[in-house]
Design a protein around this motif. Structure first.
Motif, mmCIF file in Angstrom:
data_model
loop_
_atom_site.group_PDB
_atom_site.id
_atom_site.type_symbol
_atom_site.label_atom_id
_atom_site.label_comp_id
_atom_site.label_asym_id
_atom_site.label_seq_id
_atom_site.Cartn_x
_atom_site.Cartn_y
_atom_site.Cartn_z
ATOM 1 N N TYR A 53 0.843 -1.195 0.000
ATOM 2 C CA TYR A 53 0.000 0.000 0.000
ATOM 3 C C TYR A 53 0.880 1.248 0.000
ATOM 4 N N ARG A 54 0.354 2.317 -0.529
ATOM 5 C CA ARG A 54 0.993 3.622 -0.426
ATOM 6 C C ARG A 54 0.415 4.282 0.817
ATOM 7 N N LEU A 55 1.273 4.593 1.781
ATOM 8 C CA LEU A 55 0.820 5.116 3.064
ATOM 9 C C LEU A 55 1.211 6.571 3.242
ATOM 10 N N GLU A 56 0.273 7.350 3.721
ATOM 11 C CA GLU A 56 0.535 8.737 4.101
ATOM 12 C C GLU A 56 0.097 8.873 5.550
ATOM 13 N N THR A 57 0.801 9.700 6.307
ATOM 14 C CA THR A 57 0.467 9.850 7.722
ATOM 15 C C THR A 57 0.152 11.299 8.062
ATOM 16 N N ALA A 58 -0.739 11.448 9.017
ATOM 17 C CA ALA A 58 -1.082 12.769 9.568
ATOM 18 C C ALA A 58 -1.094 12.621 11.089
ATOM 19 N N ALA A 59 -0.524 13.602 11.776
ATOM 20 C CA ALA A 59 -0.389 13.535 13.231
ATOM 21 C C ALA A 59 -1.520 14.236 13.966
ATOM 22 N N ASP A 60 -2.392 14.922 13.233
ATOM 23 C CA ASP A 60 -3.520 15.599 13.875
ATOM 24 C C ASP A 60 -4.639 15.791 12.857
ATOM 25 N N GLY A 61 -5.787 16.209 13.349
ATOM 26 C CA GLY A 61 -6.945 16.367 12.485
ATOM 27 C C GLY A 61 -6.786 17.450 11.431
ATOM 28 N N GLU A 62 -6.084 18.499 11.776
ATOM 29 C CA GLU A 62 -5.864 19.589 10.828
ATOM 30 C C GLU A 62 -5.032 19.107 9.637
ATOM 31 N N GLN A 63 -3.980 18.378 9.922
ATOM 32 C CA GLN A 63 -3.138 17.834 8.856
ATOM 33 C C GLN A 63 -3.923 16.823 8.019
ATOM 34 N N ALA A 64 -4.751 16.016 8.661
ATOM 35 C CA ALA A 64 -5.580 15.044 7.943
ATOM 36 C C ALA A 64 -6.496 15.752 6.950
ATOM 37 N N LEU A 65 -7.139 16.826 7.394
ATOM 38 C CA LEU A 65 -8.029 17.564 6.499
ATOM 39 C C LEU A 65 -7.268 18.195 5.338
ATOM 40 N N ASP A 66 -6.047 18.646 5.580
ATOM 41 C CA ASP A 66 -5.219 19.156 4.487
ATOM 42 C C ASP A 66 -4.992 18.073 3.435
ATOM 43 N N PHE A 67 -4.670 16.863 3.888
ATOM 44 C CA PHE A 67 -4.423 15.760 2.957
ATOM 45 C C PHE A 67 -5.684 15.377 2.185
ATOM 46 N N VAL A 68 -6.821 15.264 2.855
ATOM 47 C CA VAL A 68 -8.037 14.826 2.150
ATOM 48 C C VAL A 68 -8.562 15.894 1.207
ATOM 49 N N ASN A 69 -8.142 17.129 1.400
ATOM 50 C CA ASN A 69 -8.511 18.186 0.460
ATOM 51 C C ASN A 69 -7.607 18.194 -0.769
ATOM 52 N N LYS A 70 -6.413 17.606 -0.656
ATOM 53 C CA LYS A 70 -5.447 17.616 -1.757
ATOM 54 C C LYS A 70 -5.370 16.300 -2.516
ATOM 55 N N TYR A 71 -5.585 15.185 -1.835
ATOM 56 C CA TYR A 71 -5.332 13.875 -2.423
ATOM 57 C C TYR A 71 -6.532 12.945 -2.265
ATOM 58 N N CYS A 72 -6.602 11.965 -3.154
ATOM 59 C CA CYS A 72 -7.631 10.927 -3.061
ATOM 60 C C CYS A 72 -7.037 9.699 -2.380
ATOM 61 N N PHE A 73 -7.801 9.124 -1.477
ATOM 62 C CA PHE A 73 -7.360 7.928 -0.773
ATOM 63 C C PHE A 73 -8.371 6.809 -0.997
ATOM 64 N N LEU A 75 -8.607 4.433 1.426
ATOM 65 C CA LEU A 75 -9.009 4.103 2.789
ATOM 66 C C LEU A 75 -8.386 5.118 3.731
ATOM 67 N N ILE A 76 -9.123 5.443 4.787
ATOM 68 C CA ILE A 76 -8.605 6.322 5.840
ATOM 69 C C ILE A 76 -8.712 5.571 7.157
ATOM 70 N N ILE A 77 -7.602 5.499 7.873
ATOM 71 C CA ILE A 77 -7.582 4.927 9.219
ATOM 72 C C ILE A 77 -7.446 6.119 10.157
ATOM 73 N N LEU A 78 -8.468 6.334 10.969
ATOM 74 C CA LEU A 78 -8.599 7.586 11.719
ATOM 75 C C LEU A 78 -8.697 7.359 13.218
ATOM 76 N N ASP A 79 -7.706 7.867 13.943
ATOM 77 C CA ASP A 79 -7.799 7.904 15.401
ATOM 78 C C ASP A 79 -8.861 8.941 15.751
ATOM 79 N N ILE A 80 -9.560 8.743 16.837
ATOM 80 C CA ILE A 80 -10.626 9.675 17.208
ATOM 81 C C ILE A 80 -10.122 10.786 18.123
ATOM 82 N N ILE A 81 -9.246 10.470 19.059
ATOM 83 C CA ILE A 81 -8.706 11.467 19.967
ATOM 84 C C ILE A 81 -7.426 12.019 19.347
ATOM 85 N N LEU A 82 -7.531 13.229 18.789
ATOM 86 C CA LEU A 82 -6.419 13.855 18.079
ATOM 87 C C LEU A 82 -6.227 15.294 18.544
#
Length: 161
Positions: A53-73, A75-82
């Motif tokens: 798999y091609r993996l991208e990581t985000a350390a917080d919700g803000e970074q995650a939203l930046d990625f989902v606005n720029k790239y198509c995935f 699958l997203i594996i999402l921690d809830i407490i961020l």
């Protein structure tokens, strides 16, 4: 300072590949892993890193939203407490991105109230409570990356008892 150490640790230990801007230009399944705890992140990357798999990581919700606005995935594996923006809010905002229909697997170390749990069950294809069963996690990820996996699984809790 803590953030710089975390970034350095990840860049030295985990090899990631550039994320394609569109699913159509890449046959490799692309996964966004959103996790702020380095040990949990390393576990998930270790479990999935050798699967092709091609993996991208985000350390917080803000970074995650930046990625989902720029790239198509795929699958997203999402921690809830961020930090910054929690996973519940990321899920709410996800519908306004190009990843609105991307399956999400939620992972969390804490129990949630009934309203949050119902929201997760509605928005996510699966939910894992940490610590989780490694084999079941890998099977669930694999299942949701197949082309025929457009259905939700009725998985509530695969925590180790």
């Amino acid at each position: 300072m803590h953030r710089k150490i975390w970034e350095l640790s990840i860049s030295l230990q985990i090899q990631t590949y550039p994320v394609a801007e569109s699913k159509e230009v890449c046959n490799i399944k692309q996964i966004l892993v959103v996790e702020d705890n380095i040990e949990n992140l390393e576990l998930v990357l270790c479990l999935l890193g050798n699967k092709g798999y091609r993996l991208e990581t985000a350390a917080d919700g803000e970074q995650a939203l930046d990625f989902v606005n720029k790239y198509c995935f795929d699958l997203i594996i999402l921690d809830i407490i961020l930090p910054k923006i929690d996973g519940i809010e990321v899920l709410k905002r996800l519908i306004y991105t190009q990843n609105a229909n991307t399956p999400v697997i939620a992972v969390t170390a804490s129990y949630m109230n009934e309203e949050e749990m119902n929201f997760l069950l509605e928005k996510c294809v699966s939910y894992f409570l940490k610590p989780f069963n490694i084999n079941q996690f890998q099977e669930t990820v694999s299942f949701h990356l197949t082309d025929s996996s457009s259905i939700k699984t009725n998985i509530i809790d695969f925590s180790i008892q």
